[in-house]
Design an enzyme around this catalytic site. Structure first.
Site, PDB file in Angstrom:
ATOM      1  N   SER A 107       0.673  -1.250   0.164  1.00  0.00           N
ATOM      2  CA  SER A 107      -0.239  -0.346   0.006  1.00  0.00           C
ATOM      3  C   SER A 107       0.960   1.373  -0.123  1.00  0.00           C
ATOM      4  O   SER A 107       0.429   2.468  -0.731  1.00  0.00           O
ATOM      5  CB  SER A 107      -1.004   0.234   1.328  1.00  0.00           C
ATOM      6  OG  SER A 107       0.446   0.112   2.190  1.00  0.00           O
ATOM      7  N   LYS A 134       0.569   4.541   6.611  1.00  0.00           N
ATOM      8  CA  LYS A 134      -0.273   5.364   5.487  1.00  0.00           C
ATOM      9  C   LYS A 134       0.370   7.237   5.647  1.00  0.00           C
ATOM     10  O   LYS A 134       0.507   7.830   6.147  1.00  0.00           O
ATOM     11  CB  LYS A 134      -2.040   5.770   5.672  1.00  0.00           C
ATOM     12  CG  LYS A 134      -2.068   4.492   5.382  1.00  0.00           C
ATOM     13  CD  LYS A 134      -2.189   3.392   4.035  1.00  0.00           C
ATOM     14  CE  LYS A 134      -3.010   2.290   4.423  1.00  0.00           C
ATOM     15  NZ  LYS A 134      -1.901   1.405   4.622  1.00  0.00           N
TER      16      LYS A 134
END
Length: 172
Positions: free
Chosen positions: A39, A83
């Site tokens: 990711s 993230k």
């Protein structure tokens, strides 16, 4: 013959002090952790990647747009993820990936931030579970660790903000 370690209670006291100091340093200072998954490509590799986290930035203290953060995943108990912050309270952010969906925007509510992975098709982030409460931020990622070479200072690479201002094309 004198005892090797001293009085047992003194040894126990020093051991407890060392453990408490280690706990405080790892909780409120810097810690090193392991990350994996696609990711955050290309910022982080898919496996065998270690990173240094500044835990003093937990709960969103001093976090800015563009910073990579470690957070408690709200839909999975006891799991953490990394993230990039793309929206802070009051910011307007695109609800879906660019070019996908309706193109509608939302305003990030007070006490929340909007996070996405660098590799949008492979990231489960705020586009899936909504704005993230600041209380779930565990710290800011400040460096990557890759143990190549024999000189320890060369093992660390600073993690920069991945967002760069674009030149304004409307100016004459």
């Amino acid at each position: 013959m004198p005892p090797l370690l001293g009085h047992p209670l003194r040894v126990l006291l020093y051991t407890c002090k060392a453990l408490a100091l280690g706990h405080v340093a790892a909780t409120y200072g810097y810690s090193c952790g392991y990350g994996w998954g696609p990711s955050m490509l290309p910022t982080f590799q898919t496996r065998d990647e270690w990173f240094v986290t500044d835990r003093s930035r937990r709960r969103g203290r001093g976090v800015r747009v563009g910073d990579c953060v470690v957070y408690a995943i709200p839909v999975e108990a006891r799991e953490e993820g990394i993230k990039r912050v793309v929206g802070l309270p009051g910011d307007y952010v695109l609800l879906n990936s660019p070019g996908v969906g309706s193109g509608s925007m939302i305003q990030v509510p007070k006490g929340h931030c909007y996070i996405v992975g660098d590799n949008l098709p492979w990231s489960r982030d705020s586009r899936d579970f909504g704005p993230l409460p600041m209380g779930l931020i565990k710290g800011k990622v400040v460096a990557k660790v890759s143990m190549n070479g024999w000189w320890p200072p060369n093992w660390f690479t600073k993690v920069e903000s991945g967002l760069h201002p674009q030149p304004n094309s409307l100016k004459p």
